[in-house]
Design an enzyme around this catalytic site. Structure first.
Site, PDB file in Angstrom:
ATOM      1  CD  GLU A   1      -1.866   1.130   3.239  1.00  0.00           C
ATOM      2  OE1 GLU A   1      -1.948  -0.209   3.751  1.00  0.00           O
ATOM      3  OE2 GLU A   1      -2.672   2.000   3.579  1.00  0.00           O
TER       4      GLU A   1
ATOM      5  CG  ASP B   1       0.047   1.315   6.459  1.00  0.00           C
ATOM      6  OD1 ASP B   1       1.224   0.438   6.160  1.00  0.00           O
ATOM      7  OD2 ASP B   1      -0.147   2.439   6.178  1.00  0.00           O
TER       8      ASP B   1
ATOM      9  CG  ASP C   1      -3.785   2.398   8.845  1.00  0.00           C
ATOM     10  OD1 ASP C   1      -4.097   1.471   8.255  1.00  0.00           O
ATOM     11  OD2 ASP C   1      -3.359   3.378   8.792  1.00  0.00           O
TER      12      ASP C   1
ATOM     13  CG  ASP D   1      -7.126   4.478   5.224  1.00  0.00           C
ATOM     14  OD1 ASP D   1      -8.235   4.440   5.422  1.00  0.00           O
ATOM     15  OD2 ASP D   1      -6.699   5.675   5.105  1.00  0.00           O
TER      16      ASP D   1
END
Ligand code: 0RA
Length: 650
Positions: free
Chosen positions: A432, A513, A515, A517
């Protein structure tokens, strides 16, 4: 010998007959995989299905209405039913009780019951005697004629003759067994695996109550009973989809020795979701019943369009696949002598079945359309739109292909490829963002690790038609990099559709990641792979990287932690909680290339999760829910699963 004199408990004389049956069971113990498919997790669970199938046969004969399955604390499993009970009378010809015969002779069941044909009996159809042969211990209780009969076996060998151990007003059979650890790689049953199959059986055999209870501390339990049968199955599959018509269509025909049932419903999405069963067995590779269904569906709808002159635009050609867009269907046939074909025996071969099912569909769906003109119009509109979109997709595909050619070499510019050319040794990290992509490029072993950075989120394919999917730039880049092509070839040309043999990397590793997103991007990527390249997941090529969540620094020592528990444990172990600093990694970009390599990419030190597709029905439901339009079920799922994902920043 009468039933009372069958209480003989004296020592067992080994007659010629009993030696013969022991030889039969010995063959099962020598080559278990031949009888139950494997000695792994799937074969283990097959033991339970084999017993349950006998109870289902009782139910199909109208003798049994309830089946209770339990996983006991010692990992034995019991199956209790309220059927007729295994026969207990003495079998003069075989010189033993019928109960012993059923439990020690391969395929003995049929000897007692010629009147009704057996429809279930499992993929391998081997009977309870196989379960007995492969069990360390098996105990059976039969409740019949006011008495409880009992027998116990050890690796298939009876410990005594049949005994009467009490009175009862119940009727039925209870089998409890403990699989033999000498035979099976694992002997621990999975509640979820059993539960899914039992739910499926309850859908396929309407009205039977099937329960499952895990008696381990904190164990779960379920009760399945679906008077709506296949229609309930459709509602379950499409729970989170918006239907085009309120109730699933349900067509049934029962004739002598042959039963067809089909339930189907159109929804507002684009995926075709058809499950087929023969004698309660999921035919994953379809076969004659499935092709009969498709032909009948195509003919019925095309007839309707012709008769009502609904196609004004003569240029549009409606194909079979257009009539199956957004269709969920379950086909269940019950037939006397199924021929299963193919490597995994997942395909029905009986040629006569194709015609039966085609005619059945033509008649039943034809009448339905005539009787429900509003629904018929909605379905026809959807099919016409689908044909138009298919044409648009064809053009988009041509465009995408031409572009690839113009780019030269056919590999996307963003891809940092590896030097190794043997795909089985190669890995690709789909990363990403450009910054993480940069660290990954520096941290990788360029011999065999390729890096593909993606910008932002890819298209949610759950809500998009094929033409949009094909035109989406990031998706084109992924497909180009993987080398497989995608979709089904229209012309049947090998060079066009998805081709696993062309895969350039045998490990596809999604690295996002830790998180919200990141997890969204991961879900979008998995949704795309699941819907459009399921072969990659089925063949175990898809992985998820596990970057650490924390770096804990104590003096000069650095330690990485992959969960909160791990971090807390580590901190708890260090008594002077002073020189310690804890760094929470929000994104991959926060790690320097060395750290990223050491924790997440280096094959000696990293942790990878392999994405598996064990249960297509469940995966389909979850993806629809996570990526679909409806907000409420998604919120509920996230709440229910919050404890499992508390590492994420939700
Ligand atoms: C052989 C013959 C009959 C029933 C069964 C076997 C039978 C087996 C199992 C295994 C679990 N539950 C079962 N229930 C029945 C026919 C019985 C008759 O004709 O009375």
């Amino acid at each position: 010998m009468s039933e009372t004199s069958a209480t003989l408990t004296g020592h067992h004389a080994y007659t010629a007959e009993s030696i013969k049956t022991l030889k039969g069971l010995d063959a099962v113990r020598k080559r278990p995989a031949m009888y139950i498919g494997s000695t792994g997790i799937s074969g283990l669970h097959h033991l339970v299905y084999e017993v349950v199938d006998n109870s289902i046969d009782e139910a199909l004969g109208g003798y049994c209405s309830r089946i209770d399955v339990a996983i006991h604390e010692d990992n034995s499993v019991s199956v209790l039913d309220d059927g007729r009970g295994i026969p207990v009378d003495f079998h003069a010809g075989e010189k033993m009780s019928a109960l012993q015969l059923v439990l020690t002779t391969l395929h003995a069941g049929g000897k007692f019951d010629n009147s009704s044909y057996k429809v279930s009996g499992g993929l391998h159809g081997v009977g309870v005697s196989c379960v007995n042969a492969l069990s360390l211990m098996l105990k059976v209780e039969v409740y019949r004629d006011g008495k409880t009969y009992f027998m116990e076996f050890h690796r298939g060998v009876p410990l005594s003759e049949i005994q009467i151990i009490g009175k009862t007003d119940k009727r039925g059979t209870r089998v409890v067994f403990k699989p033999d650890p000498d035979i099976f790689e694992t002997t621990e049953f999975s509640f979820d695996i059993l539960s899914k199959r039992l739910r499926e059986l309850a859908f396929l055999n309407k009205g039977i109550t099937i329960t499952i209870n895990d008696e381990h501390a904190g164990g779960k339990s379920h009760e399945f009973c679906y008077p709506g049968g296949l229609a309930s199955f459709i509602s379950y599959l499409d729970e989170n989809k918006t239907p085009l018509h309120p109730e699933p269509m349900n067509f049934l025909q029962v004739s002598e020795g042959f039963e067809i049932e089909i339930a189907m419903q159109y929804n507002d999405q684009y995926i075709e979701n058809i499950f087929s069963f023969v004698n309660n067995i999921n035919t994953v590779d379809g076969g004659t019943h499935l092709s009969g269904f498709k032909k009948g569906l195509t003919r019925a709808i095309n007839n309707y369009i012709d008769q009502n002159k609904l196609l004004r635009n003569n240029k549009i050609e409606i194909k079979g696949e257009d009539l199956r867009e957004g269709l969920t269907a379950v086909i269940s046939v019950k037939i006397p002598n199924p021929q299963f074909e193919g490597q995994t025996k997942g395909k029905l071969g009986n040629s006569e079945v194709a015609g039966y099912v085609e005619t059945f569909m033509l008649e039943k769906l034809g009448s339905f359309l005539l009787e429900n003109p509003l629904i018929a119009r909605r379905i026809v509109d959807k099919c016409v739109n689908s044909a138009i979109a298919r044409e648009a997709a064809r053009k988009a595909r041509q465009l995408a292909r031409r572009k690839t050619v113009m780019d030269g070499g056919g590999l996307p510019g963003k891809l940092a490829d590896c030097s190794e050319r043997d795909p089985s040794k190669c890995e690709i990290f789909i990363v990403e963002g450009d910054s993480a992509g940069g660290s990954a490029k520096m941290g990788r072993d360029r011999n065999f690790q390729a890096i593909l950075p993606l910008k932002g989120k890819i298209l949610n394919v759950e809500k998009a038609r094929m033409d949009k999917v094909i035109s989406h730039e990031e998706i084109q880049i992924i497909v180009q990099a993987l080398g497989t092509g995608f979709g089904v070839s229209e012309s049947g040309d090998e060079d066009e559709g998805f081709n696993l043999a062309k895969l350039r990397y045998h490990k596809i590793i999604i690295m996002t990641d830790a998180d919200v997103d990141g997890s969204h991007i991961r879900t979008l990527l998995l949704t795309f792979l699941f819907r459009h390249m399921p072969g990659l997941i089925e063949n175990g090529h898809v992985f998820i990287a596990q970057p650490p969540l924390y770096k804990v620094k104590c003096g000069k020592e650095d330690r990485y932690c992959f969960s909160d528990e791990e971090k807390d444990r580590l901190l708890g172990g260090w008594n002077d909680k002073k020189n310690v600093t804890v760094q929470r990694y929000k994104g991959l970009g926060e790690m320097n290339p060395d750290q990223l390599a050491e924790t997440t990419m280096n094959i000696d030190t990293r942790i990878l999760l392999q994405v598996k597709l064990e249960d297509f029905v469940e995966a389909d439901r979850i993806f629809t829910m996570l990526m679909g339009e409806e907000v409420e079920p998604r919120r509920k799922f996230i709440e229910e699963n919050a404890h499992k994902v508390k590492n994420l920043d939700i």
